[in-house]
Design an enzyme around this catalytic site. Structure first.
Site, short mmCIF file in Angstrom:
data_model
loop_
_atom_site.label_atom_id
_atom_site.label_comp_id
_atom_site.label_asym_id
_atom_site.label_seq_id
_atom_site.Cartn_x
_atom_site.Cartn_y
_atom_site.Cartn_z
N HIS A 53 0.79 -1.17 -0.08
CA HIS A 53 0.03 -0.01 0.01
C HIS A 53 0.81 1.29 -0.07
O HIS A 53 0.72 2.02 -0.71
CB HIS A 53 -0.88 -0.05 1.25
CG HIS A 53 -1.80 1.31 1.58
ND1 HIS A 53 -1.13 2.41 2.12
CD2 HIS A 53 -2.89 1.60 0.95
CE1 HIS A 53 -2.12 3.14 1.90
NE2 HIS A 53 -3.24 3.09 1.35
N CYS A 73 35.53 2.58 -24.22
CA CYS A 73 34.76 2.63 -23.17
C CYS A 73 35.41 3.06 -21.73
O CYS A 73 34.90 2.90 -20.55
CB CYS A 73 34.22 1.13 -22.74
SG CYS A 73 35.52 -0.17 -22.47
#
Length: 801
Positions: free
Chosen positions: A430, A761
């Site tokens: 919830h 990279c």
């Protein structure tokens, strides 16, 4: 008048009569059971019954009078007082005789249908304006489980009518500008699935945090589903990639074992219809669903999403509740509604991102607790520990709410909060659902929240870094940034991104890039697997009882440590591949140094002591060394699973720190023996170019690889003979050094002459724009940057035009 509609008489056209929940049940019962879905049968008590009840008890004018003074400025105390008055009036009412008889007759019919006397049913409130895209709230009205007998059913119906006027429902309608007296309440009565003897949970057909469309997320736990919905447990979590799943692959990209401390079952005392009991230790360390059941649920989720998307003529992600019956072992769908946060159309040309302005050790030292992040935002404020909703008077606008868990009664309080922290619950609790709808960050499942956070303490809630949310014990400066994705420039090079953390992949999937230039496996091993890879291969070599216990705990849910290692690594890599599918994702095999490996659980039993680990047993030389080869074979198995079982053929494999051509040959033979043969099943193999020998013999190395990716950090280290970890030599370590730049130029030229892909990279182009410009001039095919460098790089090139 007939106040009953059976499921086989109901479709989504009947929302005004039976509400969103029950209309959806009828729609699935009639349209999707022939496609393999199981939907328990039942009936609806229509909205006309609600008005009939109010008229019979002369309640309309009384309720209207009580509601009239309530506005958005009404205090919580006054709201609670008036809501309680209305509910009490309704609870004192009686069902009209004709309505009571129709309910009894329908219940008798349902009992006969299931060949039971007084069959057990779920009684669900279903308001006529709920569960619609843009108009839904978690748990506004009540549900009653394991209801048996005519009297109990009638009482539950009156309680459902009363729940139309819960405090949160009243305030929600005021905010949405709904007229209280034009909203009715229908009731869905559905045969219970005996998941108290089995399993239940929820399923979303998207990533609820990032809005990423291509995954199904399943949460599950033992017993009835209320335990998950109310946040009483941290459930098991399973993620499945839809595009590859639809192609026939078993694309389970993530399996996370929850703690599952308790479960809700049928009551045994005779007084309560349900009760809470503790899960057994075995239940806690066992996944509640098998892989075949995960596949079955995923298929159901996709069928439901496709049906509702067609019905609405727009993509409609779904929030689905499911239950597995412990008696017949079958899985049933018990609710389905549109997911309401991401279903509403958003501006896709703008992205809001939050960034902390403090980094490094200063930030890490401030962490006081972690949990599951909800909301991808950051908030600071004073911590307010609230153990009971009765303590609302101590809570101020902008406070950060700290509590054990929330339920629907907490919604008015949550609306005042800058952020939320709960000790219990998962992503489908919830607290998580309402936080998303309110647009506030939340961290759930923080087991130590109430003990680690002090009342009134200034804290910062950070949900910007992926699945894990961080709580800092002070106010940490941050900024909110709105990024425009419109009119991005065309680049003379493919733009790739470096990534290490799978949990960040979906939140970065919006990036305007061409693929992933470096997916590091080290982060997965360090943060998810945690044990030394050889400890997974030969756990019997470890004699320390505590370390053995830690390894056993890490591999809970798996038959052995090897399976745990392989699955965890495969899932981590697959999550990254899924986020950017079908773009190429270059995955580097592990590149730890021996001192880093020693820090993993059990590492001291398998690692040598080296004077200079940076130039020691690392990269390719480790993969065929008897000290590590068996562990490397596990890495290979993980990559094979990710590519072939899960279907991520966009994965390109990369070997780091290949010192010699002979070493390249040896590693390729190991890969081939493990079923990873270059060129077979589309497999491409890249090499990190980070040693002078790679550059000098680039033509020879290119015979064994499909491409190179320059690792500028190590190439600088090995070219200049500078230990990059040495503080004494910091001034000498510079990727812009003439010798390093010449090395990069030679590597690109040599690889291009061999017809191979060239990329970088390393860190250099992220830190130094002039390095990126230089590489582009040399004709490099791709540049891979860190995530925070992507947009600045694009903007810089846009400004050049």
């Amino acid at each position: 008048m007939n106040y009953i509609r059976y499921f086989n008489q109901i479709s989504m056209n009947d929302v005004a009569k039976v509400g969103g929940k029950t209309a959806s049940l009828g729609e699935m019962f009639n349209q999707l059971t022939n496609r393999g879905l199981r939907v328990p049968n039942g009936f609806a008590i229509t909205s006309q019954a609600y008005w009939h009840f109010l008229d019979h008890n002369a309640l309309k004018e009384k309720i209207t009078a009580i509601l009239k003074p309530i506005t958005q400025q009404t205090s919580l105390d006054e709201l609670k007082k008036r809501g309680a008055q209305i509910r009490q009036l309704i609870l004192q009412g009686t069902l009209p005789e004709d309505l009571a008889k129709e309910i009894d007759d329908a219940y008798s019919w349902l009992s006969d249908y299931y060949k039971q006397q007084n069959c057990d049913v779920a009684v669900r409130s279903s308001a006529t304006a709920e569960d619609l895209p843009g108009a839904s709230f978690a748990g506004q009205q009540e549900t009653f489980l394991n209801v048996k007998g005519n009297k109990a059913l009638q009482e539950a119906c009156i309680k459902c009518f009363a729940s139309l006027f819960t405090d949160r429902a009243i305030m929600y309608r005021i905010e949405k500008k709904f007229d209280h007296m034009k909203i009715a309440l229908s009731i869905g009565v559905q045969k219970m699935v005996r998941s108290d003897l089995g399993v239940s949970g929820v399923m979303f057909t998207l990533d609820t945090e990032s809005g990423f469309k291509d995954v199904v997320i399943i949460n599950g736990s033992w017993g009835l589903g209320e335990a998950i919905v109310l946040g009483k447990v941290s459930p098991d979590e399973f993620w499945i990639h839809k595009p590859t799943f639809k192609k026939g692959f078993q694309s389970i990209i993530k399996k996370e074992l929850g703690t599952k401390e308790i479960k809700i079952v049928y009551g045994t005392s005779g007084k309560e219809s349900i009760e809470q009991i503790n899960c057994t230790p075995q239940e806690q360390k066992t996944f509640c669903l098998s892989e075949s059941e995960i596949v079955e649920l995923t298929q159901a989720g996709i069928i439901i999403e496709e049906h509702y998307s067609k019905l609405h003529d727009a993509w409609t992600p779904m929030d689905i509740e499911w239950a597995k019956d412990g008696n017949d072992g079958k899985i049933y769908i018990v609710q389905a509604r549109p997911e309401t946060v991401h279903a509403v159309e958003k501006n896709e040309h703008k992205v809001v991102r939050y960034h902390l302005e403090t980094k490094g050790s200063a930030l890490n030292d401030a962490v006081i607790a972690t949990g599951q992040s909800i909301g991808q935002a950051i908030a600071s404020g004073p911590a307010r520990i609230i153990k009971s909703i009765k303590e609302v008077e101590t809570f101020n606008e902008g406070d950060i709410l700290i509590t054990q868990m929330t339920d629907p009664d907490w919604v008015p309080l949550m609306k005042k909060a800058a952020a939320l922290v709960t000790e219990r619950g998962g992503r489908t609790s919830h607290a998580a659902i309402v936080s998303r709808e309110l647009g506030i960050p939340a961290i759930v499942g923080v087991g130590t929240a109430l003990s680690k956070i002090k009342a009134g303490q200034e804290i910062t809630i950070d949900c910007s870094r992926g699945d894990t949310g961080y709580i800092y014990g002070k106010a940490v400066p941050f900024k909110k940034e709105e990024i425009s994705l419109a009119k991005l420039p065309e680049l003379p090079v493919d733009l790739y991104m470096n990534i290490a953390e799978p949990e960040r992949a979906f939140s970065l999937s919006w990036m305007p890039i061409d693929g992933i230039g470096l997916a590091r496996t080290e982060f997965i091993i360090t943060n998810k697997i945690k044990m030394h890879p050889m400890a997974a291969v030969e756990p019997e070599r470890i004699t320390d009882a505590k370390i053995r216990a830690d390894i056993a705990s890490l591999s809970n849910g798996y038959s052995d440590t090897k399976s745990f290692f392989v699955d965890s690594l495969a899932q981590g890599v697959a999550t990254i591949a899924a986020a950017f599918y079908p773009k190429p994702v270059i995955v580097r095999f592990s590149d730890f140094k021996s001192n880093e490996y020693r820090n993993l659980v059990g590492g001291s039993y398998f690692e040598p002591q080296e004077e200079n680990p940076m130039l020691g047993l690392r990269g390719a030389s480790r993969y065929y060394n008897p000290l590590y080869q068996k562990a490397f074979e596990l890495e290979c198995q993980a990559m094979k699973i990710a590519r072939e079982k899960m279907g991520f053929t966009n994965i390109v494999l990369m070997i780091p720190f290949v010192r010699t051509v002979a070493e390249a040959q040896r590693v390729i033979e190991v890969l081939k023996a493990q079923g990873l043969e270059r060129g077979k099943k589309g497999l491409q193999l890249f090499m990190m170019c980070e040693i002078p020998s790679n550059v000098i013999l680039i033509k020879s190395f290119c015979e064994y690889f499909d491409g190179i990716s320059i690792g500028s950090n190590d190439l600088t280290q090995t070219t200049l003979a500078v230990d990059r970890d040495s503080q004494l030599l910091t001034s000498l370590f510079d990727e812009r050094d003439e010798a390093v730049m010449l090395m990069m130029k030679m590597a690109i030229e040599g690889a291009r002459k061999s017809g191979k892909h060239t990329g970088i990279c390393g860190q250099a182009p992220s830190d130094y724009p002039e390095v990126a410009d230089f590489l582009i001039k040399q004709g490099i095919d791709s540049i891979s940057l860190n995530p925070d460098s992507i947009i600045p790089f694009l903007m810089r090139h846009a400004n050049k035009k």
